[in-house]
Design a protein around this motif. Structure first.
Motif, PDB file in Angstrom:
ATOM      1  N   VAL A 298       0.848  -1.196   0.000  1.00  0.00           N
ATOM      2  CA  VAL A 298       0.000   0.000   0.000  1.00  0.00           C
ATOM      3  C   VAL A 298       0.884   1.246   0.000  1.00  0.00           C
ATOM      4  N   GLN A 299       0.686   2.111  -1.011  1.00  0.00           N
ATOM      5  CA  GLN A 299       1.513   3.300  -1.134  1.00  0.00           C
ATOM      6  C   GLN A 299       1.065   4.408  -0.202  1.00  0.00           C
ATOM      7  N   ASP A 300      -0.242   4.578  -0.057  1.00  0.00           N
ATOM      8  CA  ASP A 300      -0.768   5.657   0.766  1.00  0.00           C
ATOM      9  C   ASP A 300      -0.501   5.386   2.241  1.00  0.00           C
ATOM     10  N   LEU A 301       0.010   6.402   2.959  1.00  0.00           N
ATOM     11  CA  LEU A 301       0.420   6.227   4.346  1.00  0.00           C
ATOM     12  C   LEU A 301      -0.745   5.862   5.248  1.00  0.00           C
ATOM     13  N   ARG A 302      -1.862   6.591   5.146  1.00  0.00           N
ATOM     14  CA  ARG A 302      -2.984   6.326   6.037  1.00  0.00           C
ATOM     15  C   ARG A 302      -3.599   4.953   5.765  1.00  0.00           C
ATOM     16  N   ARG A 303      -3.679   4.582   4.523  1.00  0.00           N
ATOM     17  CA  ARG A 303      -4.198   3.249   4.211  1.00  0.00           C
ATOM     18  C   ARG A 303      -3.241   2.169   4.697  1.00  0.00           C
ATOM     19  N   ARG A 304      -1.936   2.435   4.626  1.00  0.00           N
ATOM     20  CA  ARG A 304      -0.947   1.458   5.093  1.00  0.00           C
ATOM     21  C   ARG A 304      -1.079   1.269   6.604  1.00  0.00           C
ATOM     22  N   LEU A 342       9.065   1.184   9.685  1.00  0.00           N
ATOM     23  CA  LEU A 342       8.113   2.138   9.103  1.00  0.00           C
ATOM     24  C   LEU A 342       7.590   3.082  10.188  1.00  0.00           C
ATOM     25  N   ARG A 343       8.408   4.053  10.592  1.00  0.00           N
ATOM     26  CA  ARG A 343       8.061   4.921  11.715  1.00  0.00           C
ATOM     27  C   ARG A 343       6.757   5.683  11.470  1.00  0.00           C
ATOM     28  N   GLN A 344       6.596   6.208  10.299  1.00  0.00           N
ATOM     29  CA  GLN A 344       5.397   6.998  10.022  1.00  0.00           C
ATOM     30  C   GLN A 344       4.147   6.126  10.045  1.00  0.00           C
ATOM     31  N   THR A 345       4.289   4.898   9.555  1.00  0.00           N
ATOM     32  CA  THR A 345       3.147   3.980   9.553  1.00  0.00           C
ATOM     33  C   THR A 345       2.738   3.618  10.971  1.00  0.00           C
ATOM     34  N   TRP A 346       3.712   3.271  11.809  1.00  0.00           N
ATOM     35  CA  TRP A 346       3.428   2.911  13.190  1.00  0.00           C
ATOM     36  C   TRP A 346       2.907   4.109  13.988  1.00  0.00           C
ATOM     37  N   ALA A 347       3.430   5.303  13.679  1.00  0.00           N
ATOM     38  CA  ALA A 347       3.038   6.477  14.448  1.00  0.00           C
ATOM     39  C   ALA A 347       1.562   6.819  14.257  1.00  0.00           C
ATOM     40  N   GLY A 348       0.953   6.374  13.177  1.00  0.00           N
ATOM     41  CA  GLY A 348      -0.441   6.673  12.916  1.00  0.00           C
ATOM     42  C   GLY A 348      -1.420   5.789  13.660  1.00  0.00           C
ATOM     43  N   LEU A 349      -0.943   4.800  14.382  1.00  0.00           N
ATOM     44  CA  LEU A 349      -1.851   3.897  15.089  1.00  0.00           C
ATOM     45  C   LEU A 349      -2.518   4.589  16.274  1.00  0.00           C
ATOM     46  N   THR A 545       6.348   6.719  18.418  1.00  0.00           N
ATOM     47  CA  THR A 545       6.614   8.146  18.460  1.00  0.00           C
ATOM     48  C   THR A 545       6.071   8.770  17.192  1.00  0.00           C
ATOM     49  N   ASN A 546       5.213   9.750  17.308  1.00  0.00           N
ATOM     50  CA  ASN A 546       4.597  10.379  16.140  1.00  0.00           C
ATOM     51  C   ASN A 546       5.595  11.316  15.501  1.00  0.00           C
ATOM     52  N   THR A 547       6.007  11.000  14.299  1.00  0.00           N
ATOM     53  CA  THR A 547       7.026  11.786  13.614  1.00  0.00           C
ATOM     54  C   THR A 547       6.453  13.012  12.944  1.00  0.00           C
ATOM     55  N   ASN A 548       5.158  13.164  12.937  1.00  0.00           N
ATOM     56  CA  ASN A 548       4.526  14.307  12.303  1.00  0.00           C
ATOM     57  C   ASN A 548       3.515  14.885  13.276  1.00  0.00           C
ATOM     58  N   ALA A 549       3.808  16.078  13.796  1.00  0.00           N
ATOM     59  CA  ALA A 549       2.942  16.649  14.816  1.00  0.00           C
ATOM     60  C   ALA A 549       1.561  16.950  14.287  1.00  0.00           C
ATOM     61  N   ASN A 550       1.463  17.144  12.984  1.00  0.00           N
ATOM     62  CA  ASN A 550       0.168  17.458  12.381  1.00  0.00           C
ATOM     63  C   ASN A 550      -0.631  16.219  12.015  1.00  0.00           C
ATOM     64  N   GLN A 551      -0.062  15.052  12.191  1.00  0.00           N
ATOM     65  CA  GLN A 551      -0.742  13.806  11.820  1.00  0.00           C
ATOM     66  C   GLN A 551      -1.445  13.237  13.044  1.00  0.00           C
ATOM     67  N   SER A 552      -2.744  13.193  13.035  1.00  0.00           N
ATOM     68  CA  SER A 552      -3.490  12.647  14.151  1.00  0.00           C
ATOM     69  C   SER A 552      -3.531  11.137  14.041  1.00  0.00           C
ATOM     70  N   PRO A 553      -3.528  10.435  15.176  1.00  0.00           N
ATOM     71  CA  PRO A 553      -3.615   8.972  15.115  1.00  0.00           C
ATOM     72  C   PRO A 553      -4.924   8.553  14.474  1.00  0.00           C
TER      73      PRO A 553
END
Length: 565
Positions: A298-304, A342-349, A545-553
């Protein structure tokens, strides 16, 4: 107490064979035991001995040796004849653990044909010459008691390890031949054993072939699956619960096909000797690769992140179903470097899914020799699908640290250890999961599992999706999973080769990978990840650890389409 030669041992008074209920545990009253011990000392044919207690006398015998365990005397080693004699002797209580472990492991030190013959030799022991009068009466009472014990052993063998009679074409006819020889004199015994054989044959040779209690739950499929083509189905069309059920049915059916013989004599290392066990191992590898492939395709981060969260929910369902093999598949796959980095992927959980991962990790983490898993597996009730890697680890330890023979005697202490381990496998094989099959979903899932990335492709794909700004840790497929066994045991979890990337990916993702290969620098900059590389799953903090402060879980955006489960 003096011990006699093999055919005369200690005499006893026993009920008539015609009135004894053979399939119940045998026991004697205190008065019967006293009578037996008294008559035994008056028997003429005895082994020459001094006035020592039974324990010291038996411990010093050349053909059998005893030890102490948990305050009781156990057989440590012995000759084949003495071990078989101990299976069906005239002692007060028949040691059921000893009988069971002997049956399970007998092929380790003899053949089934020899074992069966010696059992019936024991049954048909002849009256010694010169024995008359009271001695003869005592002998006949003892022999009757021993015959009951022999038949109990045969019955236990048929019930516990009927696969011995199925895989050896000569064994079942041999059993019927021995029964034919005694059917005129002992019709009840013959009928009793043959009824047991018929019951096992009607049950397809399963140990007990039982299902879990309760009603069969209805499948949780919210779409009209039969009206859709397979290529139109999507992973999020199905609830996590039903995916877990169908994959559990597939893997538990493979687990129940593994005969005990494949665990003996280091046969588990050879696919030719243990084909069913290696099918289960390959299935584990296949599932582990598939989980990583579903996430990394899956290419899209949120879908991943949504796919990652869905697999965590499937793992939670596995745990609730006592499918520890499935839990280990998910934990192993998520612990692989291509997924764990995949830090960004895990951070979205969401917090909910982070807690699920922590629960799964706590259950099957290999630290401390799977101590938490071992504690739980001792207490759960079937149906259970255990993790095979722990059994193989224990078997290897037993095989490499104990000898088959000790001073020319069969090392039965080793057989006891092997027997207890394999008996646990047989116990878990005895009860089937009570889920309804959904063939189209099952086939769709297994087809997707057969189309997964290789380990190298998983890592390449991971670096394309979330490239590191710092130098990456060197990648080694053999060492990327914390569940991989030591080098000497690599054959347990061999890497499985899969189709090429072009065969696996849809056109959009494949073109994305090709463009990324040509324009690595530009693609790397477009992701803008934090400069941290995670090589293994070490702590929850490093992953979440959320690598993007603007990205909500996100819990799982697509998972809102599921049935509430």
């Amino acid at each position: 107490m003096h011990r006699k030669v093999k055919s005369l041992s200690r005499a006893t008074s026993v009920p008539s064979l015609n009135t004894l209920e053979l399939d119940q545990k045998l026991s004697l009253s205190s008065s019967q035991l006293t009578t037996r011990n008294t008559t035994a000392t008056n028997t003429a044919t005895t082994r020459t001995s001094t006035n020592t207690d039974a324990k010291s006398e038996e411990t010093e015998e050349d053909d059998i040796r005893y030890g102490q365990k948990n305050g009781r005397k156990v057989i440590v080693s012995g000759t084949l004849d003495r071990l078989i004699e101990s299976l069906a002797d005239e002692t007060y209580i028949q040691d059921q653990d000893y009988v069971k472990n002997f049956i399970i492991t007998h092929q380790y030190f003899t053949t089934s044909e020899i074992f069966l013959k010696k059992l019936f030799d024991r049954f048909n022991m002849q009256i010694p010459e010169g024995v008359t009068g009271e001695q003869l009466e005592n002998f006949e009472r003892t022999r009757s008691f021993i015959r009951i014990r022999v038949i109990n052993v045969v019955k236990k063998w048929v019930e516990t390890c009927f696969s011995d009679f199925q895989t050896n074409p000569a064994l079942l006819p041999s059993l019927h031949h021995h029964l034919d020889l005694i059917k005129d004199e002992h019709p009840n015994i013959v009928q009793f054993v043959r009824r047991t054989v018929d019951d096992m044959m009607n049950g397809d040779g399963a140990i007990h072939n039982r299902q879990a209690n309760g009603e069969v739950p209805r499948p949780r499929v919210s779409i009209e699956i039969d009206k859709k083509n397979e290529e139109d189905l999507r992973f999020f069309d199905f609830s996590s619960c039903e995916v877990a059920r169908q994959l559990t049915l597939v893997e538990s059916s493979l687990f129940r096909l593994i005969p005990k013989d494949e665990f003996l004599n280091k046969g588990f290392n050879d696919p030719k000797v243990a084909p069913n066990l290696h099918t289960m191992i390959n299935r584990f590898n296949l599932a582990t690769a598939w989980i990583g492939s579903e996430i990394l395709s899956v290419q899209d981060l949120r879908r991943r992140t949504a796919v990652l969260a869905k697999f965590l929910k499937i793992g939670k369902r596995y745990k609730d179903m006592n499918n520890f093999n499935g839990v280990m598949e998910i934990y192993s796959s998520l612990s692989l470097t291509p997924v764990s980095r995949l830090r960004q992927t895990w951070a979205g959980l969401s917090e909910k899914h982070r807690k699920i991962f922590a629960e799964l990790e706590d259950l099957v983490n290999p630290s401390n020799n799977y101590s938490k898993y071992r504690q739980i597996i001792k207490t759960v009730q079937p149906p259970v699908l255990p993790f095979q890697g722990v059994y193989l680890t224990d078997l290897t330890f037993i095989e490499e640290n104990t000898n088959r023979l000790t001073n020319g005697l069969v090392n039965f202490d080793k057989m006891q250890m092997l027997g207890r381990l394999i008996d646990e496998v047989l116990y878990f094989q005895s009860v089937r999961y009570k889920f309804e099959e959904v063939p189209k979903l099952r086939d769709w899932l297994t087809n997707r599992q057969s189309s997964s990335y290789t380990n190298e492709e998983l890592y390449s794909r991971s670096k394309l999706l979330e490239p590191s700004t710092s130098s990456p840790t060197s990648y080694s497929p053999a060492s990327s999973s914390p569940t991989s066994p030591p080098a000497s045991k690599k054959s347990w979890f061999k890497s499985v080769r899969f189709p090429s990337v072009k065969e696996l990916l849809n056109t959009e993702d494949y073109n994305f990978m090709r463009k990324s290969d040509k324009k690595v620098g530009r693609k790397r900059n477009s992701f803008s990840p934090r400069s941290t590389t995670i090589s293994v799953v070490n702590t929850n903090q490093s992953l979440f650890t959320n690598t993007n402060a603007n990205q909500s879980p996100i819990g799982v955006v697509e998972e809102q389409k599921e049935t509430n489960n």
